[in-house]
Design an enzyme around this catalytic site. Structure first.
Site, mmCIF file in Angstrom:
data_model
loop_
_atom_site.group_PDB
_atom_site.id
_atom_site.type_symbol
_atom_site.label_atom_id
_atom_site.label_comp_id
_atom_site.label_asym_id
_atom_site.label_seq_id
_atom_site.Cartn_x
_atom_site.Cartn_y
_atom_site.Cartn_z
ATOM 1 N N ASP A 155 -3.186 3.719 8.156
ATOM 2 C CA ASP A 155 -3.388 4.018 7.230
ATOM 3 C C ASP A 155 -4.403 5.158 6.579
ATOM 4 O O ASP A 155 -5.262 4.847 5.959
ATOM 5 C CB ASP A 155 -2.614 2.970 5.949
ATOM 6 N N ASP A 161 5.375 3.251 -4.732
ATOM 7 C CA ASP A 161 4.316 4.199 -3.405
ATOM 8 C C ASP A 161 3.301 4.888 -4.238
ATOM 9 O O ASP A 161 3.488 6.174 -3.596
ATOM 10 C CB ASP A 161 4.390 4.600 -1.828
#
Length: 587
Positions: free
Chosen positions: A10, A204
């Site tokens: 990520d 998100d």
């Protein structure tokens, strides 16, 4: 399928995280760094003696602000003249200058020498750090990786991320969208608790970007129905509002301005970030910094209510984007089974209360770690794509492309070939005709965007066209005969503006399309009738005076088509009817 073990990364704006699949546990494991932390700051610093990455870089940022680089994700794949970059320049303590082809370059002093580095280079350093963290955990070097990017990253930003990965020595086996990765994490952890079809909304909100996706999970298939977002909205923007507020308060109270002191601003920013975290579980806090500027101590309280007011418009914008995603998916709120919170900034109480009000529910899913869900999902995808794992979850991922892709046709119209939110990978063909006799080839400009007028979208390339291919990473590939020209890709400000303008100018677009269609109809009629007059049988039935009258009317029609004075379709429609009447009465 990739040979060798693979990891999931990520790559965040403020913090990055790496994970790997563990067969014996049947799950992904978040890998801690050398400081024992599960996330690593996306910071790179340069000193007279060394380069620092991660925690070490962030820890010395207040003492070395001009050579400590962060927010590389907000620069990668963009142009220096991007309005959002111009805005950020006033907030960054390091210097960014325009390079070749308007590429933003970061100036640093390293070992006594001035260097200019591209965002890809800084990003590659962060990726190298994550690769080394994984290698230390796994006991051997790792080359294969699945890397996540914001769902609204454009083609240029995705390619730049892949370039950074290559520099870091990583073989990127797949680039996937961050909310999609989070959906995989949710699915693995929760699918034992549900059966049948499940519609999940992924919210998100990270440090620098914001994405939402609506995903339908049915058995082993994870299908993204729609996605929306903003590549310049996140926790750092909340911090910036606080910094600006306290700079003004300090100026009002002590009559001093700290905006010209990078070190003072860095110290203030660090404390604002801490205060933001504190206000997620407390109603008020106080920021205290000894000798912040010119020996003056800084001490100001801030309440949660004040923080929420400073960022009210940003919070509301998140809700607008969520509504856009629902509209694109053609789904009602009542059809959702879960709303999953991802990203550290989703912990902000006001964000959660607005979401509860928006979705008319008070059972938001907080059970997966918002800081780790994206890396966790990336590791699952990495395991699925690697030959080294024999026991992996059975999952099939179907993602979408966020923007429409098409070509410019006569009249500056955008002819969409791949509509936005089309499932990928996908290959679509379009049939296009030449505009002149004996034309052996044609150059078609390729655009991405939502406007009817092609030139108001974003030009990608010009190709001798044969077909489109959208890869799994949502990166555009072309099946073409000859590459005519390469053009710099769109800025993040432009990609954000596309869909917004599509709504605002929808009526204008309809009007423009009608004008072009009317002009094309008139142009084609004149062309066809002129050719008909050259035919012997027709010409023999038309007298010289009649032929002259028709040709004169055609000349007036051509002049009308070339004129830029008329912006109503009715003008061209009326003239076409008049021509048709003239021709019908004569021939």
């Amino acid at each position: 399928m990739a040979k060798g073990r693979a990891i999931g990364i990520d790559l965040g704006t403020t913090y990055s995280c790496v994970a790997a699949w563990e067969e014996q546990n049947g799950r992904a494991e978040i890998i801690v760094n050398d400081q024992g932390n599960r996330t690593t700051p996306s910071f790179v610093a340069f000193t007279d003696t060394q380069r620092l990455i991660g925690d070490a870089a962030k820890n010395q940022a207040a003492f070395n602000p001009s050579n400590t680089i962060f927010d590389a994700k907000r620069l990668i794949g963009r142009k220096y003249k991007d309005p959002e970059i111009e805005c950020d320049l006033n907030l960054w303590p390091f210097k960014v200058v325009p390079g070749a082809d308007d590429k933003p370059m970061i100036k640093v002093n390293y070992k006594g020498q001035e260097k200019c580095l591209a965002a890809e280079e800084i990003t590659s350093m962060i990726l190298t750090k994550m690769k080394d963290i994984a290698g230390a955990y796994m006991g051997s070097s790792v080359e294969n990786a699945v890397i996540t990017v914001p769902a609204y990253f454009n083609d240029s930003q995705r390619k730049a991320t892949k370039d950074a990965s290559i520099i870091a020595g990583l073989n990127v086996i797949r680039i996937i969208n961050e909310p999609t990765a989070a959906a995989l994490a949710y699915g693995l952890q929760k699918r034992a608790t549900f059966s049948g079809k499940r519609n999940v909304f992924i919210f998100d909100l990270g440090g620098g970007t914001f994405d939402v996706s609506l995903v339908t999970i049915e058995h082993e298939v994870f299908e993204v129905r729609a996605t929306a977002g903003d590549t310049h909205l996140g926790g750092e923007d909340f911090d910036n509002r606080m910094v600006h507020h306290f700079v003004q308060e300090f100026k009002r109270k002590d009559r001093v301005d700290i905006t010209g002191d990078p070190r003072a601003l860095r110290r203030l920013r660090n404390e604002c970030e801490k205060a933001k975290r504190t206000l997620s579980h407390a109603n008020d806090t106080t920021i205290e910094i000894d000798a912040l500027f010119q020996g003056i101590d800084f001490r100001f309280p801030i309440t949660r209510a004040r923080f929420e007011e400073l960022n009210r418009d940003l919070f509301e914008k998140c809700m607008e984007i969520a509504q856009n995603c629902l509209d694109d998916a053609k789904m009602e709120k009542r059809e959702l089974h879960d709303v999953v919170l991802v990203g550290g900034s989703s912990r902000v109480p006001k964000v959660q209360s607005l979401l509860e009000k928006f979705f008319e529910r008070n059972d938001l899913c907080n059970s997966i770690n918002p800081d780790e869900a994206v890396a966790y999902g990336a590791a699952i995808q990495a395991a699925l794509l690697s030959e080294s794992y024999s026991i992996v979850p059975s999952m099939v991922l179907v993602d979408v492309t966020p923007l429409s892709l098409g070509v410019q046709v006569k009249g500056d119209l955008m002819s969409v070939v791949i509509p936005r939110n089309t499932a990928i990978p996908v290959k679509m063909d379009g049939v296009y005709h030449t505009t002149k006799d004996n034309q052996s080839w044609m150059s078609l400009p390729v655009y991405e965007g939502e406007r009817t007028k092609a030139s108001e979208n974003n030009l990608l390339d010009k190709f001798s066209f044969r077909g489109f291919l959208m890869l799994l990473e949502a990166i555009l590939s072309m099946l073409c005969l000859n590459l005519i020209m390469m053009k710099g890709r769109l800025s993040s400000a432009e990609i954000k503006r596309m869909i917004e303008e599509a709504a605002v100018f929808r009526e204008e677009d309809k009007k423009f399309k009608k004008i072009v269609e009317a002009k094309n109809a008139l142009d084609y009629y004149i062309y066809r009738k002129e050719r008909g007059l050259k035919d012997f049988n027709v010409s023999s039935k038309v007298s010289a005076s009649q032929k002259e009258a028709i040709l004169s009317a055609f000349t007036v029609g051509k002049t009308l088509l070339e004129s830029e004075k008329h912006n109503e379709a009715s003008v061209f429609e009326d003239y076409l009817k008049m021509l048709q009447n003239i021709c019908q009465s004569i021939v």
